[in-house]
Scaffold this motif. Sequence first.
Motif, PDB file in Angstrom:
ATOM      1  N   PHE A 218      32.694  45.304  30.657  1.00 17.67           N
ATOM      2  CA  PHE A 218      33.525  44.189  31.233  1.00 17.67           C
ATOM      3  C   PHE A 218      34.847  44.490  32.064  1.00 17.67           C
ATOM      4  O   PHE A 218      34.942  45.791  32.073  1.00 17.67           O
ATOM      5  N   LEU A 219      35.322  43.651  32.819  1.00 19.86           N
ATOM      6  CA  LEU A 219      36.320  43.723  33.855  1.00 19.86           C
ATOM      7  C   LEU A 219      37.479  43.062  33.164  1.00 19.86           C
ATOM      8  O   LEU A 219      37.132  41.696  32.942  1.00 19.86           O
ATOM      9  N   TYR A 220      38.662  43.424  33.160  1.00 15.90           N
ATOM     10  CA  TYR A 220      39.955  42.632  33.192  1.00 15.90           C
ATOM     11  C   TYR A 220      40.546  42.535  34.623  1.00 15.90           C
ATOM     12  O   TYR A 220      40.494  43.446  35.290  1.00 15.90           O
ATOM     13  N   ALA A 221      40.980  41.295  34.670  1.00 15.09           N
ATOM     14  CA  ALA A 221      41.652  41.172  36.413  1.00 15.09           C
ATOM     15  C   ALA A 221      42.920  40.442  35.921  1.00 15.09           C
ATOM     16  O   ALA A 221      42.961  39.567  35.249  1.00 15.09           O
ATOM     17  N   SER A 222      44.175  40.793  36.302  1.00  9.34           N
ATOM     18  CA  SER A 222      45.453  40.312  36.096  1.00  9.34           C
ATOM     19  C   SER A 222      45.507  38.945  37.281  1.00  9.34           C
ATOM     20  O   SER A 222      44.830  38.829  37.947  1.00  9.34           O
ATOM     21  N   PRO A 223      46.456  38.069  36.643  1.00 12.61           N
ATOM     22  CA  PRO A 223      46.640  37.066  37.539  1.00 12.61           C
ATOM     23  C   PRO A 223      46.900  37.411  38.863  1.00 12.61           C
ATOM     24  O   PRO A 223      46.467  36.806  39.960  1.00 12.61           O
ATOM     25  N   ARG A 224      47.925  38.527  39.204  1.00  8.69           N
ATOM     26  CA  ARG A 224      48.064  38.935  40.324  1.00  8.69           C
ATOM     27  C   ARG A 224      46.723  39.451  41.102  1.00  8.69           C
ATOM     28  O   ARG A 224      46.590  39.096  42.415  1.00  8.69           O
ATOM     29  N   ALA A 225      45.974  40.069  40.348  1.00 12.43           N
ATOM     30  CA  ALA A 225      44.686  40.526  40.978  1.00 12.43           C
ATOM     31  C   ALA A 225      43.795  39.310  41.567  1.00 12.43           C
ATOM     32  O   ALA A 225      43.289  39.336  42.445  1.00 12.43           O
ATOM     33  N   LEU A 226      43.885  38.446  40.700  1.00 14.83           N
ATOM     34  CA  LEU A 226      43.213  37.236  40.915  1.00 14.83           C
ATOM     35  C   LEU A 226      43.698  36.458  42.403  1.00 14.83           C
ATOM     36  O   LEU A 226      42.939  35.765  42.955  1.00 14.83           O
ATOM     37  N   GLU A 227      45.013  36.467  42.316  1.00 13.93           N
ATOM     38  CA  GLU A 227      45.558  35.974  43.548  1.00 13.93           C
ATOM     39  C   GLU A 227      45.321  36.625  44.743  1.00 13.93           C
ATOM     40  O   GLU A 227      45.080  36.071  46.043  1.00 13.93           O
ATOM     41  N   ARG A 228      45.176  37.837  44.735  1.00 15.63           N
ATOM     42  CA  ARG A 228      45.287  38.822  45.678  1.00 15.63           C
ATOM     43  C   ARG A 228      43.528  39.076  46.538  1.00 15.63           C
ATOM     44  O   ARG A 228      43.491  39.272  47.568  1.00 15.63           O
ATOM     45  N   TYR A 229      42.837  39.151  45.490  1.00 12.58           N
ATOM     46  CA  TYR A 229      41.388  39.734  45.872  1.00 12.58           C
ATOM     47  C   TYR A 229      40.484  38.730  45.502  1.00 12.58           C
ATOM     48  O   TYR A 229      40.232  38.066  44.529  1.00 12.58           O
ATOM     49  N   ARG A 230      39.705  38.843  46.366  1.00 14.24           N
ATOM     50  CA  ARG A 230      38.182  38.258  46.399  1.00 14.24           C
ATOM     51  C   ARG A 230      36.833  39.045  45.999  1.00 14.24           C
ATOM     52  O   ARG A 230      37.023  40.458  46.486  1.00 14.24           O
ATOM     53  N   PRO A 231      35.859  38.766  45.214  1.00 17.86           N
ATOM     54  CA  PRO A 231      34.959  39.828  44.819  1.00 17.86           C
ATOM     55  C   PRO A 231      34.349  40.046  45.924  1.00 17.86           C
ATOM     56  O   PRO A 231      34.181  39.409  46.796  1.00 17.86           O
ATOM     57  N   PRO A 232      33.546  41.401  45.979  1.00 18.00           N
ATOM     58  CA  PRO A 232      32.976  41.923  47.007  1.00 18.00           C
ATOM     59  C   PRO A 232      31.244  41.285  47.190  1.00 18.00           C
ATOM     60  O   PRO A 232      30.705  41.211  48.256  1.00 18.00           O
ATOM     61  N   THR A 233      31.057  40.606  46.067  1.00 19.68           N
ATOM     62  CA  THR A 233      29.796  39.886  46.201  1.00 19.68           C
ATOM     63  C   THR A 233      30.016  38.377  45.640  1.00 19.68           C
ATOM     64  O   THR A 233      30.816  38.052  45.089  1.00 19.68           O
ATOM     65  N   ILE A 234      28.772  37.504  45.902  1.00 17.14           N
ATOM     66  CA  ILE A 234      28.931  36.258  45.491  1.00 17.14           C
ATOM     67  C   ILE A 234      27.702  35.625  45.068  1.00 17.14           C
ATOM     68  O   ILE A 234      26.609  35.939  45.544  1.00 17.14           O
ATOM     69  N   ASP A 235      27.714  34.512  43.964  1.00 17.94           N
ATOM     70  CA  ASP A 235      26.297  33.916  43.917  1.00 17.94           C
ATOM     71  C   ASP A 235      26.705  32.484  43.449  1.00 17.94           C
ATOM     72  O   ASP A 235      28.165  32.114  43.221  1.00 17.94           O
ATOM     73  N   LEU A 236      26.043  31.766  42.644  1.00 19.27           N
ATOM     74  CA  LEU A 236      26.315  30.452  42.464  1.00 19.27           C
ATOM     75  C   LEU A 236      26.972  30.178  41.259  1.00 19.27           C
ATOM     76  O   LEU A 236      27.578  29.211  40.478  1.00 19.27           O
ATOM     77  N   HIS A 237      27.232  31.467  40.374  1.00 24.74           N
ATOM     78  CA  HIS A 237      27.989  31.652  39.139  1.00 24.74           C
ATOM     79  C   HIS A 237      29.547  31.893  39.601  1.00 24.74           C
ATOM     80  O   HIS A 237      30.715  31.216  39.185  1.00 24.74           O
ATOM     81  N   ALA A 238      29.676  32.809  40.524  1.00 27.11           N
ATOM     82  CA  ALA A 238      31.071  33.246  40.935  1.00 27.11           C
ATOM     83  C   ALA A 238      31.685  32.176  41.682  1.00 27.11           C
ATOM     84  O   ALA A 238      33.166  32.326  41.874  1.00 27.11           O
ATOM     85  N   ALA A 239      31.081  31.214  42.595  1.00 29.27           N
ATOM     86  CA  ALA A 239      31.565  30.212  43.362  1.00 29.27           C
ATOM     87  C   ALA A 239      30.642  29.161  43.130  1.00 29.27           C
ATOM     88  O   ALA A 239      29.511  29.024  42.748  1.00 29.27           O
ATOM     89  N   LYS A 240      31.251  27.944  43.612  1.00 27.57           N
ATOM     90  CA  LYS A 240      30.692  26.717  43.671  1.00 27.57           C
ATOM     91  C   LYS A 240      30.474  26.251  45.550  1.00 27.57           C
ATOM     92  O   LYS A 240      31.321  26.387  45.869  1.00 27.57           O
ATOM     93  N   TRP A 241      29.393  26.096  45.568  1.00 26.40           N
ATOM     94  CA  TRP A 241      28.750  25.607  47.042  1.00 26.40           C
ATOM     95  C   TRP A 241      29.207  24.026  47.273  1.00 26.40           C
ATOM     96  O   TRP A 241      28.518  23.129  46.522  1.00 26.40           O
ATOM     97  N   GLU A 242      30.435  23.707  47.643  1.00 25.49           N
ATOM     98  CA  GLU A 242      30.995  22.526  47.730  1.00 25.49           C
ATOM     99  C   GLU A 242      30.361  21.521  48.875  1.00 25.49           C
ATOM    100  O   GLU A 242      30.672  20.276  48.816  1.00 25.49           O
ATOM    101  N   GLY A 243      29.896  22.406  49.725  1.00 27.54           N
ATOM    102  CA  GLY A 243      29.343  21.583  51.284  1.00 27.54           C
ATOM    103  C   GLY A 243      28.481  22.637  51.984  1.00 27.54           C
ATOM    104  O   GLY A 243      28.788  23.717  51.979  1.00 27.54           O
ATOM    105  N   PRO A 244      28.345  22.046  53.123  1.00 30.03           N
ATOM    106  CA  PRO A 244      27.443  22.932  53.997  1.00 30.03           C
ATOM    107  C   PRO A 244      28.190  23.978  54.347  1.00 30.03           C
ATOM    108  O   PRO A 244      27.473  25.140  54.700  1.00 30.03           O
ATOM    109  N   GLU A 245      29.600  23.983  54.839  1.00 34.36           N
ATOM    110  CA  GLU A 245      30.332  24.926  55.320  1.00 34.36           C
ATOM    111  C   GLU A 245      31.352  25.577  54.491  1.00 34.36           C
ATOM    112  O   GLU A 245      32.232  26.182  54.826  1.00 34.36           O
TER     113      GLU A 245
END
Length: 401
Positions: free
Chosen positions: A232-259
Amino acid sequence: MPPPFPITDEEVERLRADTPGTANVLHFNNAGAGLMPRAVLDAVKEQLDLEARIGGYEASARSAAALRRPYDAIADYLNCDPTGIAVVENATVAWNQAFFAVLDTMKAGDRILTAEAEYASNFLSYLKAKEDRGVIVDVVPSNDHGELDVDALRSMIDDRVRLIAVTHVPTNGGLVNPAEAVGKVAREAGITYLLDACQSAGQRALDVRKIGCDFLSATGRKYLRGPRGTGFLYASPRALERYRPPTIDLHAAKWEGPERYRWAEGAARFENWENYEAGKIGLGVSVDYMLDVGIDRIETRVEALAALLRERLESLPGFSVHDLGRTRCGIVTFSHPRLDAVDVQDRLRARAVNVSTSSAASTRIDMTKRGLPTLVRASVHYYNTGEEIDRFTAAVEQLNP
């Protein structure tokens, strides 16, 4: 605050009866993988059986509450909000998600500060970052006790430092680095702080509010006594504001439109969709099991057992104990000038005694500095006993050439 009420002999017997492996081996390899309690084994097996009977997706839907429990249990342990927890495949994935998220914001000439006893996997990432990005990696010297020198750390801070990354409990000894003191320096300077708690989670109290870290990574298989393939990974509120994960998929993010897309809320953005769900459930059970025993009680017993083991090993002719730090944990490392550490491990295993080894390749800066090529690593947990320490010491003594 008074010391925690000790774990009684009667409780230890109950905990051992609840741990099937104790009937088969003398297990002093908890820093490698702890013996799972029956409740964890049952939870993993039941979920696998359910998947086999009704299908994986259907089993997932039926087990929604159990799959949610690890987040709440880990949050209880770390004193944080469950939204700050990501459950991932292992500690390396957790640490890399945090590190490379920070690295994405760094440029050539930016600095990373770390410790002499930093773990090899972490340091390899630093070297890759140096090679790829031109960042500077500086090692904070240790003090006379072998711990990261907090005063030296403070003196090394400048406006180019972007990350302080430290292993809390190194793999090669009983040292406990001063995590809270490091956090104080990081907070004062406004620098991101990543703590590798792979070896400390489950044997020591971890309060991220007191530690002051932005990220904390850990595994399930070691002192938490969970299944392999969990972390597991803990990420503080400050870290969540500052940093984006280095990888992405349909769980980590939602595809809301073509762009366009939107990151998942909280630390879930550091996860990916596919995961070991039976293991995830088992991880939640293992953390609950630890919380039921009491982490303060566990910490006290583990420290006492390890201190006794060091004392016994130091009394054996020819053997030397190599642990550092004013505060020491459940990892005990030792050597003999005429015995190969791997051979010691093999000969003890033949007697159903489990230990591990630590080589210079695991913590190269620290072990090279101390002239230590390979060590035998014995790591105790709260279900171990004084009688087992006696048996272990006798078995080691018989190896004396």
